[in-house]
Design a protein around this motif. Structure first.
Motif, PDB file in Angstrom:
ATOM      1  N   ILE A 106       1.022  -1.244   0.128  1.00 24.48           N
ATOM      2  CA  ILE A 106      -0.114  -0.111  -0.381  1.00 24.48           C
ATOM      3  C   ILE A 106       0.994   1.387   0.054  1.00 24.48           C
ATOM      4  O   ILE A 106       1.361   1.064   0.890  1.00 24.48           O
ATOM      5  N   GLN A 107       0.779   1.854  -1.054  1.00 27.34           N
ATOM      6  CA  GLN A 107       1.238   3.056  -1.074  1.00 27.34           C
ATOM      7  C   GLN A 107       1.631   4.533   0.010  1.00 27.34           C
ATOM      8  O   GLN A 107       0.519   4.387   0.625  1.00 27.34           O
ATOM      9  N   ARG A 108       2.321   5.534  -0.091  1.00 24.75           N
ATOM     10  CA  ARG A 108       1.841   6.049   1.334  1.00 24.75           C
ATOM     11  C   ARG A 108       0.753   7.441   0.184  1.00 24.75           C
ATOM     12  O   ARG A 108       1.184   7.720  -1.150  1.00 24.75           O
ATOM     13  N   TYR A 109      -0.087   7.703   0.427  1.00 23.49           N
ATOM     14  CA  TYR A 109      -0.568   8.583   0.153  1.00 23.49           C
ATOM     15  C   TYR A 109      -1.791   9.647   1.583  1.00 23.49           C
ATOM     16  O   TYR A 109      -1.332   9.601   1.967  1.00 23.49           O
ATOM     17  N   GLU A 208       1.428   3.780   3.921  1.00 25.11           N
ATOM     18  CA  GLU A 208       2.440   3.245   3.280  1.00 25.11           C
ATOM     19  C   GLU A 208       2.746   2.198   4.022  1.00 25.11           C
ATOM     20  O   GLU A 208       3.543   1.903   5.167  1.00 25.11           O
ATOM     21  N   GLN A 209       2.237   0.476   4.113  1.00 30.41           N
ATOM     22  CA  GLN A 209       2.280  -0.818   4.899  1.00 30.41           C
ATOM     23  C   GLN A 209       2.614  -1.238   3.452  1.00 30.41           C
ATOM     24  O   GLN A 209       1.965  -2.287   2.633  1.00 30.41           O
ATOM     25  N   ILE A 210       2.974  -2.683   3.956  1.00 29.76           N
ATOM     26  CA  ILE A 210       3.063  -3.681   3.194  1.00 29.76           C
ATOM     27  C   ILE A 210       2.384  -4.840   4.109  1.00 29.76           C
ATOM     28  O   ILE A 210       2.878  -5.166   5.525  1.00 29.76           O
ATOM     29  N   HIS A 211       1.571  -5.642   3.846  1.00 32.03           N
ATOM     30  CA  HIS A 211       0.765  -6.433   4.497  1.00 32.03           C
ATOM     31  C   HIS A 211       1.278  -8.036   3.599  1.00 32.03           C
ATOM     32  O   HIS A 211       0.994  -8.129   2.646  1.00 32.03           O
ATOM     33  N   ASP A 229       1.220 -10.332   8.736  1.00 27.35           N
ATOM     34  CA  ASP A 229       2.289  -9.718   8.771  1.00 27.35           C
ATOM     35  C   ASP A 229       2.604  -8.197   8.105  1.00 27.35           C
ATOM     36  O   ASP A 229       2.648  -8.338   6.773  1.00 27.35           O
ATOM     37  N   ILE A 230       1.727  -7.416   8.903  1.00 27.22           N
ATOM     38  CA  ILE A 230       2.382  -5.707   8.511  1.00 27.22           C
ATOM     39  C   ILE A 230       3.535  -5.257   8.614  1.00 27.22           C
ATOM     40  O   ILE A 230       3.892  -5.678   9.973  1.00 27.22           O
ATOM     41  N   VAL A 231       4.203  -4.251   7.892  1.00 26.23           N
ATOM     42  CA  VAL A 231       5.494  -3.802   8.379  1.00 26.23           C
ATOM     43  C   VAL A 231       4.709  -2.443   7.569  1.00 26.23           C
ATOM     44  O   VAL A 231       4.103  -1.804   6.197  1.00 26.23           O
ATOM     45  N   ALA A 232       4.640  -1.456   8.391  1.00 21.55           N
ATOM     46  CA  ALA A 232       4.425   0.256   7.989  1.00 21.55           C
ATOM     47  C   ALA A 232       5.424   1.104   8.568  1.00 21.55           C
ATOM     48  O   ALA A 232       6.536   1.017   8.668  1.00 21.55           O
TER      49      ALA A 232
END
Length: 710
Positions: A106-109, A208-211, A229-232
């Motif tokens: 998920i992009q930064r917006y 801005e997150q990776i799932h 697993d989420i990295v933000a």
């Protein structure tokens, strides 16, 4: 709220950088001048000597052992880690015949409100008092922050928030300029104004997150286990706990689905990107996107219609209240009913037939659906995010009514809704009611605007205060009419007998009697006609259950969303052909206000799916720093959106309301994303990186072979 409470790291945040600049755009100096041009010229004369330092702007790189540290006294760049888990996850995966796994980036917006932030501070030298006008969502909270920063009692600070052109979380407190303008006004002994440029506004981001996720499921598509697993990447720390959005993302799993075994881990990382602030959806939109992509993959794996998989996994109407694996107690709903109503509104069956014909013609037409659950009305322990609020209702001797409320309006019209509630309780015209918001000297202490709370708690407290006034009017009216109070009602501006429409006494005359006949006809009540009530909804629980879980939300709005898109195989451009939504926010006070919120949320979600992104260069510089490079949806980019309402009142709120302010972003985002994935389905194109811009789509098509759709 401090990350230390969750075992994380903490840092002091200053209005101006001290010794070390953490991100491009961080303020290092402030200038006061007669005009903005003079201030800009003076800034140009300031020579700042920068020494280049190692930096990191990628969250996963920031987690490496040798990554540069943003805060030297931290052991690493992790703000906080956490986990929500329930059931036997490992057993569920071991016993399930099918497993899918994938990831989304998920992009930064950003929120991009119409009006950027503006602050005007005026220090009264003689009175020793500060008055601040500004685009604040939470005036009373800001008052406390400013008083603490300036070492003043709160009684020496007045904050006034006029009507503002959109907030969406960005105008919650925590920005350095809030304090700076006050300090500068005190130093100059004159009013000081600051207004934000669009470029400055676009430095503030979120989401801005990776799932990375896995789902276990049976042959019929019933999901039995979930691992996420989420990295933000939250950039540098901001004074507001905007990093808490990631916590809410994890807390909101598995959304509106019946999944008994789930484990969600999250890691919140600091990098040398710009700061986050609150953003509409507050993390729940990310949960929706992840869950809805997962459901689509389950359906594709089993060759099932995505609607069928949702029907099998959504919480059933007879299961409410329903406790999720993270401990959220969902109040009410009919998810299957909303889904079916949306499918009819969208003409799902008709679009599937058109899709078959389009594919035969070599066109990429896609149909996407999504279901969104939105916890609303947050009350987070030990923070100034509270789930209650207060309203004062006053009626003068002429019957005129003033409402002073602790909630604020960022342009959504909740003042109109509150006036309607009070008018309904008092039997008068809403146009005759003056609603005052956003003035810390006039309004009772309140928490402002966030988390879809305005009608929920502002409307609830207004109703209670108005009922108190109404009860006194009926008592006095009964004495004046020589009637039994139980036979009277307030309607059409009069106190009158039930069943009658022409007789009775004008409410203004009864109000006048309260003030002028306090020892005669109105002796049974105490003037003035003023009442202040605080409303606390039910269902919020800060006491951990047997599994250590709390429920910080009273209500849960929800809705079904559908989108139809066509992808141009030559350009990668996406045309949105149709959009539909059936939303449930409980009791609806004003349909127009709810529809406005829903339309805006869907538009924001569509923009997040297709175009909006705060892009950074390799050196950490923001590239999309104006609206020509930060691409938002325009009116012509969207079709007429079809809206439907479903009403399942919340049993835990006074009026049955659930809130609508944070909803629809995730639903619109996920429905459009799923539609694009469906359009490119014959190519086997994975949808993992957002936004789905034309260059990105063309690259996906090229990588997976542009064959004729089957």
């Amino acid at each position: 709220m401090s990350p230390v409470d969750g075992g994380g790291n903490h840092a002091d945040v200053f209005c101006l950088a001290l010794d070390k600049v953490l991100y491009e755009g961080q303020p290092v100096a402030a200038v006061v001048a007669q005009t903005r041009a003079d201030a800009t010229a003076a800034l140009a004369l300031i020579d700042v000597e920068y020494e280049p330092l190692p930096f990191v702007i990628n969250a996963e790189e920031a987690l490496e052992p040798d990554a540069p540290l943003l805060y030297e006294d931290w052991p690493d760049n992790v703000i906080e880690r956490g986990r929500f888990e329930d059931g036997d996850v490992d057993r569920a995966f071991a016993r399930s015949p099918h497993v899918v796994e994938d990831e989304i980036h998920i992009q930064r917006y950003t929120s991009a409100p119409i009006e950027t932030r503006v602050y005007v501070a005026d220090w009264d030298v003689r009175g020793g008092r500060l008055t601040v006008h500004g685009t604040f969502q939470n005036p009373h909270i800001v008052r406390g922050v400013l008083a603490g920063a300036l070492d003043l009692p709160e009684t020496r600070v007045r904050v006034i928030a006029p009507a503002i052109g959109g907030g969406f979380g960005m105008k919650m407190h925590g920005h350095p300029e809030e304090v700076l303008v006050c300090v500068l006004s005190k130093l100059a002994g004159r009013p000081v104004k600051w207004f934000e440029t669009r470029q400055e506004a676009l430095h503030i981001g979120g989401r801005e997150q990776i799932h990375r996720f896995r789902a276990a499921f049976d042959d019929d598509g019933t999901v039995t286990g979930l691992v996420v697993d989420i990295v933000a990447n939250v950039g540098a720390l901001q004074a507001l706990s905007s990093w808490g959005m990631v916590f809410v993302t994890a807390l909101s799993f598995p959304a509106g689905y019946r999944i008994a075994n789930a484990r969600v881990d999250f890691t919140i990382v600091a990098t040398n990107k710009g700061v986050w602030n609150g953003a509409r959806g507050y993390g729940k939109e990310a949960t929706t996107l992840c869950m809805e992509r997962m459901i689509e993959l389950v359906a594709a794996h089993r060759g099932l219609d995505p609607v069928t998989v949702r029907r099998r996994n959504l919480i059933r109407a007879d299961e409410f209240p329903y406790t999720t694996t993270s401990g959220l107690n969902i109040d009410s709903g009919d998810y299957h009913g909303a889904l079916e109503a949306m499918l009819e509104l969208l003409d799902y069956a008709g679009w599937r037939l058109k899709q078959e014909r389009a594919r035969a013609e070599g066109r990429y037409l896609g149909v996407g659906i999504a279901y969104e659950l939105t916890p609303e009305g947050a009350d987070i322990p030990h923070t100034i995010v509270s789930g209650y609020d207060t309203t004062t209702v006053k009626m003068g001797p002429d019957g005129a009514v003033t409402v002073l409320t602790g909630v604020t309006s960022p342009g959504g019209g909740n003042d109109t809704g509150i006036a309607q509630i009070v008018a309904g309780e008092l039997g008068i015209d809403p146009a005759a009611i003056l609603v005052i918001q956003g003035d810390t000297d006039a309004c009772p202490y309140g928490f402002g605007n966030y988390s879809g709370r305005s009608m929920l708690v502002g409307g609830g407290s207004a109703a209670l205060a108005a009922r108190d006034i109404g009860g006194r009017l009926l008592k006095v009216g009964a004495a004046m009419l020589e009637a039994d109070e139980s036979d009277l009602k307030l309607a059409d501006g009069r106190v009158r007998m039930r069943g009658e429409h022409l007789h009775g006494i004008a409410i203004g005359a009864v109000a006048n009697a309260v003030y002028t006949l306090a020892f005669a006809d109105a002796s049974m009540v105490t003037p003035p006609l003023e009442a202040t009530y605080t409303y606390k909804p039910g269902n919020i629980s800060h006491t951990p259950d047997a599994k250590g879980r709390i429920n910080p939300y009273p209500t849960y709005s929800n809705g079904a969303y559908g989108a139809v898109v066509e992808v141009d195989r030559e350009t990668g451009a996406v045309e949105i052909c149709d959009l539909a939504s059936v939303h449930d926010c409980g009791t609806i006070v004003n349909p127009a206000l709810v529809e406005g919120q829903t339309l805006g949320g869907i538009a924001m979600g569509a923009g997040a799916a297709l175009s909006e992104e705060q892009r950074y260069g390799a050196a950490g510089h923001l590239l999309s720093n104006r609206l020509k490079t930060y691409l938002m949806m325009r009116a012509g980019d969207l079709p007429a959106i079809k809206l439907g309402h479903q009403v399942t009142p919340s049993p835990y709120t006074l009026l049955g309301t659930k809130g609508a302010g944070e909803a629809s972003v995730g639903g619109g985002l996920a429905a459009v994303a799923n539609a694009v994935a469906d359009a490119l389905g014959p190519l086997g194109v994975p949808i993992r990186q957002f936004p789905l811009t034309p260059p990105r789509i063309l690259a996906l098509i090229a990588a997976h072979g542009d064959t004729e759709p089957a």
